[in-house]
Design a protein around this motif. Structure first.
Motif, short mmCIF file in Angstrom:
data_model
loop_
_atom_site.label_atom_id
_atom_site.label_comp_id
_atom_site.label_asym_id
_atom_site.label_seq_id
_atom_site.Cartn_x
_atom_site.Cartn_y
_atom_site.Cartn_z
N ALA A 191 26.53 14.22 56.09
CA ALA A 191 25.35 13.72 55.62
C ALA A 191 25.12 12.40 54.99
O ALA A 191 24.63 11.33 55.15
CB ALA A 191 23.99 14.75 55.03
N TYR A 192 26.04 12.40 53.83
CA TYR A 192 25.99 11.32 52.90
C TYR A 192 26.68 10.38 53.78
O TYR A 192 26.30 9.08 53.82
CB TYR A 192 26.73 11.71 51.76
CG TYR A 192 27.23 10.42 50.93
CD1 TYR A 192 26.41 9.69 50.26
CD2 TYR A 192 28.65 9.81 51.00
CE1 TYR A 192 26.55 8.81 49.58
CE2 TYR A 192 28.99 8.70 50.23
CZ TYR A 192 27.83 8.19 49.52
OH TYR A 192 28.40 6.95 48.93
N ALA A 233 27.08 9.63 57.05
CA ALA A 233 26.08 9.06 58.00
C ALA A 233 24.89 8.28 57.43
O ALA A 233 24.49 7.01 57.91
CB ALA A 233 25.62 10.06 58.70
N ARG A 234 24.39 8.43 56.22
CA ARG A 234 23.29 7.81 55.74
C ARG A 234 23.85 6.48 55.07
O ARG A 234 23.11 5.46 55.15
CB ARG A 234 22.55 8.72 54.65
CG ARG A 234 21.30 8.00 54.16
CD ARG A 234 20.59 8.95 53.51
NE ARG A 234 19.42 8.10 52.82
CZ ARG A 234 19.21 8.10 51.78
NH1 ARG A 234 20.00 8.66 50.80
NH2 ARG A 234 18.37 7.35 50.92
N TRP A 262 29.99 15.66 47.68
CA TRP A 262 28.99 15.00 48.32
C TRP A 262 29.55 13.90 49.02
O TRP A 262 28.99 13.40 49.88
CB TRP A 262 27.85 14.70 47.44
CG TRP A 262 28.23 13.94 46.05
CD1 TRP A 262 28.36 14.42 44.89
CD2 TRP A 262 28.32 12.39 46.16
NE1 TRP A 262 28.68 13.34 44.12
CE2 TRP A 262 28.64 12.23 44.70
CE3 TRP A 262 28.18 11.68 47.13
CZ2 TRP A 262 28.87 10.60 44.52
CZ3 TRP A 262 28.52 10.13 46.67
CH2 TRP A 262 28.63 9.76 45.14
N SER A 273 30.63 14.52 52.36
CA SER A 273 29.57 15.34 53.34
C SER A 273 29.18 14.45 54.55
O SER A 273 29.08 13.31 54.21
CB SER A 273 28.37 15.88 52.57
OG SER A 273 27.54 14.75 52.21
#
Length: 88
Positions: free
Chosen positions: A13-14, A16-17, A8, A11
């Protein structure tokens, strides 16, 4: 020294967040920083992260470098905690 990062952590998504809303992500890990603490995120790559801990834990003025390094936990190294005096 810490081994391979969890899936994770790499990843998109992680990553970017974490750049877009670092306080929210850190809060989900249980790390609430005061509003006056500035958070800057540099995402160099999925494989490499650099962490600078700019604050010395209270009550550690007389500690040696070796004693200070003993306060740094795995969570401190991945940016989800700050070193605390007496944490080890």
């Amino acid at each position: 020294m810490l081994g391979l990062p969890p899936t994770w952590y790499k990843s998109p998504a992680y990553r970017a967040r974490m750049v877009a809303e670092p306080r929210a992500v850190l809060g989900e890990f249980g790390l609430e920083l005061p509003d006056e603490v500035e958070i800057r995120v540099w995402d160099s790559s999925a494989e490499v992260r650099y962490l600078v801990v700019p604050m010395r834990p209270a009550g550690t003025d007389g500690l040696t470098e070796e004693a200070l390094s003993a306060l740094v936990t795995r969570d401190c190294m991945i940016g989800t905690a700050v070193p605390q005096a007496g944490s080890r």
